[in-house]
Design a protein around this motif. Structure first.
Motif, PDB file in Angstrom:
ATOM      1  N   LEU A  98       0.820  -1.207   0.000  1.00  0.00           N
ATOM      2  CA  LEU A  98       0.000   0.000   0.000  1.00  0.00           C
ATOM      3  C   LEU A  98       0.856   1.260   0.000  1.00  0.00           C
ATOM      4  CD1 LEU A  98      -2.882  -0.935   2.481  1.00  0.00           C
ATOM      5  CD2 LEU A  98      -2.986  -0.769  -0.005  1.00  0.00           C
ATOM      6  N   ILE A 116       1.708   1.987  -3.506  1.00  0.00           N
ATOM      7  CA  ILE A 116       0.517   2.486  -4.199  1.00  0.00           C
ATOM      8  C   ILE A 116       0.214   3.920  -3.789  1.00  0.00           C
ATOM      9  CG2 ILE A 116      -1.979   2.175  -4.430  1.00  0.00           C
ATOM     10  CD1 ILE A 116      -1.484  -0.848  -4.169  1.00  0.00           C
ATOM     11  N   VAL A 117       0.309   4.202  -2.493  1.00  0.00           N
ATOM     12  CA  VAL A 117       0.092   5.565  -2.010  1.00  0.00           C
ATOM     13  C   VAL A 117       1.139   6.507  -2.592  1.00  0.00           C
ATOM     14  CG1 VAL A 117       0.203   7.048   0.035  1.00  0.00           C
ATOM     15  CG2 VAL A 117      -1.097   4.912   0.117  1.00  0.00           C
ATOM     16  N   SER A 146       0.122   7.355  -6.032  1.00  0.00           N
ATOM     17  CA  SER A 146      -1.034   8.261  -5.983  1.00  0.00           C
ATOM     18  C   SER A 146      -0.616   9.675  -5.619  1.00  0.00           C
ATOM     19  CB  SER A 146      -2.070   7.737  -4.983  1.00  0.00           C
ATOM     20  OG  SER A 146      -2.502   6.442  -5.335  1.00  0.00           O
ATOM     21  N   ASN A 156       0.241   1.106 -10.890  1.00  0.00           N
ATOM     22  CA  ASN A 156      -0.452   0.558  -9.742  1.00  0.00           C
ATOM     23  C   ASN A 156      -0.712  -0.935  -9.899  1.00  0.00           C
ATOM     24  OD1 ASN A 156      -1.736   0.945  -7.247  1.00  0.00           O
ATOM     25  ND2 ASN A 156      -2.755   2.779  -7.961  1.00  0.00           N
ATOM     26  N   SER A 176       0.647  -4.131  -7.706  1.00  0.00           N
ATOM     27  CA  SER A 176      -0.349  -4.999  -7.078  1.00  0.00           C
ATOM     28  C   SER A 176      -0.202  -6.444  -7.541  1.00  0.00           C
ATOM     29  CB  SER A 176      -1.756  -4.489  -7.386  1.00  0.00           C
ATOM     30  OG  SER A 176      -1.946  -3.188  -6.883  1.00  0.00           O
ATOM     31  N   ASN A 183      -7.139  -3.361  -5.408  1.00  0.00           N
ATOM     32  CA  ASN A 183      -7.544  -2.425  -4.349  1.00  0.00           C
ATOM     33  C   ASN A 183      -6.809  -1.092  -4.415  1.00  0.00           C
ATOM     34  OD1 ASN A 183      -5.035  -2.960  -3.231  1.00  0.00           O
ATOM     35  ND2 ASN A 183      -5.824  -3.943  -1.387  1.00  0.00           N
ATOM     36  N   GLY A 184      -5.708  -1.023  -5.163  1.00  0.00           N
ATOM     37  CA  GLY A 184      -5.005   0.243  -5.299  1.00  0.00           C
ATOM     38  C   GLY A 184      -5.724   1.238  -6.197  1.00  0.00           C
ATOM     39  N   LEU A 208      -7.653   3.777  -4.126  1.00  0.00           N
ATOM     40  CA  LEU A 208      -6.813   4.812  -3.528  1.00  0.00           C
ATOM     41  C   LEU A 208      -6.405   5.858  -4.560  1.00  0.00           C
ATOM     42  CD1 LEU A 208      -4.468   2.617  -1.285  1.00  0.00           C
ATOM     43  CD2 LEU A 208      -6.235   4.175  -0.509  1.00  0.00           C
ATOM     44  N   LEU A 209      -6.008   5.399  -5.724  1.00  0.00           N
ATOM     45  CA  LEU A 209      -5.590   6.314  -6.788  1.00  0.00           C
ATOM     46  C   LEU A 209      -6.756   7.185  -7.256  1.00  0.00           C
ATOM     47  CD1 LEU A 209      -3.524   7.347  -8.818  1.00  0.00           C
ATOM     48  CD2 LEU A 209      -4.090   5.406 -10.290  1.00  0.00           C
ATOM     49  N   ASP A 224     -12.738  -5.007  -1.255  1.00  0.00           N
ATOM     50  CA  ASP A 224     -11.789  -4.504  -2.254  1.00  0.00           C
ATOM     51  C   ASP A 224     -12.422  -4.462  -3.645  1.00  0.00           C
ATOM     52  OD1 ASP A 224      -9.755  -4.142  -0.437  1.00  0.00           O
ATOM     53  OD2 ASP A 224      -8.890  -6.130  -0.753  1.00  0.00           O
TER      54      ASP A 224
END
Length: 456
Positions: A290, A293-294, A297, A327, A331, A374-375, A378-379, A429
């Motif tokens: 995560l 991924i963050v 983002s 992403n 993942s 699931n990313g 967030l994006l 998710d």
């Protein structure tokens, strides 16, 4: 005034330049607690490790505050710079920095006053409580510095200096990693030493972040830039609420998840301790994925915000889709490792009996089964924040945690027992992923239509 490359440089080059430092900074943030846990586990024992887990919500709340102000300020700065309004951008940044300092100090005072009550709420048992109180009581002192550093890192990235933002975060982590074994194993300070090492690392990062105030490239601060304004503050909070609310939701999820695992675990051969221990490891492992991924983002956010403000919608679409591709690659790697080598990953955090590994492997493979998508949620949440549509960003930030995951954790175990708790993760998710695809697709079509009308 220097022309901002966000408006003309190639998107792949921009995303690489902004995302990689952001990823490193995000990884450092997630590794702070992991490093402490490794050294504390070896030097103090499992009660010390439990203390860091119980204290972790303090860091989650701290991150929520820094994202509220940091993402909010940086998003406004990017939009104003894209609209060629540098004075407004400086006011947004200055007001945000003042807010970081004020809320950081308020958080410290409240945390210290209600420390005992909060630790019990977070799940501290009688044996763990003394360790947790010592660790949290010290690390709270560094929270104002952490809030300013994390918040400033977003502004520094928006200014076009993602590498310096990365340096601020990494430098503190290096200090923490060096001091941890010295304080724990050489000075024999135990959990006090681990907490002190963390705070000193945070102070070092804070100094580097504040130093940048005199070296902004696209912003020119005046004394009036740092006058606290209620109106400016509300605008900043509205822009950062989506990222912040996601962190707050994570705290609630932790509480619900831990209580559900304890209740339903007691009805199985695994008991209460094994599910809780396995859950902590799975969450910390997933936190690394995560963090990447963050980082992606956060790295793409100033690119999207600037070009949206400049009405360059083709570049907005290109940046978002490229970030999605990155992403998915990350993942996919995580999915492969979690499904193929779960026992190896779990064993890195210590040994256990057969039942422990049996449940931990089942937990990792089931709960993280939909990590592949699931990313995107967030994006997409960051995407709407970057273009100034904070309510949609907040909606997406809350979907997975509040609207889907918590209800599923409460309902599914009624039918499937502890397995229902595990199944709640991938179902939430996937549901959040579908909603994200629908909302972003609608927004991108709107931008395309506007661009076609303007070109006529």
């Amino acid at each position: 005034m220097t022309e901002n490359p966000l408006g003309y440089e190639k998107i792949p080059k921009l995303l690489k330049g902004f995302a990689i430092p952001s990823i490193m900074a995000a990884l450092v943030g997630s590794l702070y607690n992991i490093v402490d846990q490794i050294f504390i586990g070896q030097g103090v024992g499992y009660l010390g490790n439990a203390a860091t887990n119980v204290s972790y919500p303090f860091s989650t709340i701290c991150l929520a505050i820094s994202l509220l102000l940091g993402i909010g300020s940086a998003s406004r700065v990017s939009l104003y710079l894209g609209k060629q309004r540098p004075k407004a951008a400086a006011r947004a940044a200055g007001n945000g920095i003042v807010l970081m300092v004020i809320l950081g100090l308020i958080y410290l005072v409240i945390g210290e006053i209600f420390l005992n009550q909060l630790l019990k709420l977070f799940g501290a048992t009688a044996e763990v409580f003394p360790y947790a109180r010592q660790y949290a009581g010290i690390t709270l002192a560094g929270m104002p510095c952490l809030i300013v550093t994390n918040g400033m890192s977003n502004l520094i990235r928006a200014d076009g200096s993602p590498r310096y933002s990365m340096i601020c975060m990494i430098a503190g982590a290096i200090v923490n990693t060096i001091l941890d074994p010295i304080f724990i194993f050489i000075f024999h300070w135990g959990i006090f030493g681990a907490a002190l090492a963390t705070v000193l690392g945070q102070i070092f990062s804070f100094v580097l972040a504040v130093y940048y105030l005199w070296h902004f490239k696209t912003l020119r601060f005046e004394k009036s830039s740092f006058h606290l304004s209620i109106k400016e503050s509300l605008k900043t909070c509205s822009m950062g609420i989506s990222s912040s609310s996601n962190q707050i939701a994570i705290t609630f999820v932790q509480i619900v998840l831990y209580n559900s695992l304890t209740y339903y675990g007691a009805q199985t051969v695994y008991g209460t301790d094994i599910p809780l221990a396995a859950c902590g490891i799975v969450m910390k492992t997933n936190a690394i994925v995560l963090a990447v991924i963050v980082g992606i983002s956060q790295g793409v956010q100033p690119i999207i915000g600037f070009n949206y403000g400049a009405k360059q919608y083709t570049r907005v679409r290109e940046a978002y889709l490229l970030a999605v591709k990155w992403n998915l690659v990350v993942s996919a790697i995580g999915f492969f490792l979690f499904q193929r080598y779960p026992q190896f990953i779990i064993s890195l955090f210590g040994n256990g009996d057969q039942l422990y590994f049996e449940f931990a492997v089942l937990f990792m493979r089931t709960y993280l089964f939909m990590v592949l998508v699931n990313g995107v949620q967030l994006l997409s949440s960051s995407f709407f924040t970057a273009i100034g549509k904070a309510m949609k960003g907040a909606l997406l930030a809350l979907t997975r945690q509040v609207f889907f995951l918590i209800p599923l954790i409460l309902v599914l175990p009624l039918r499937f027992g502890i397995m229902g708790v595990l199944l709640a993760g991938p179902i939430a998710d996937f549901a959040a992923f579908l909603l994200s695809v629908v909302l972003v697709s609608i927004e991108l079509r709107k931008q395309k239509t506007i661009q076609q009308i303007n070109s006529m």
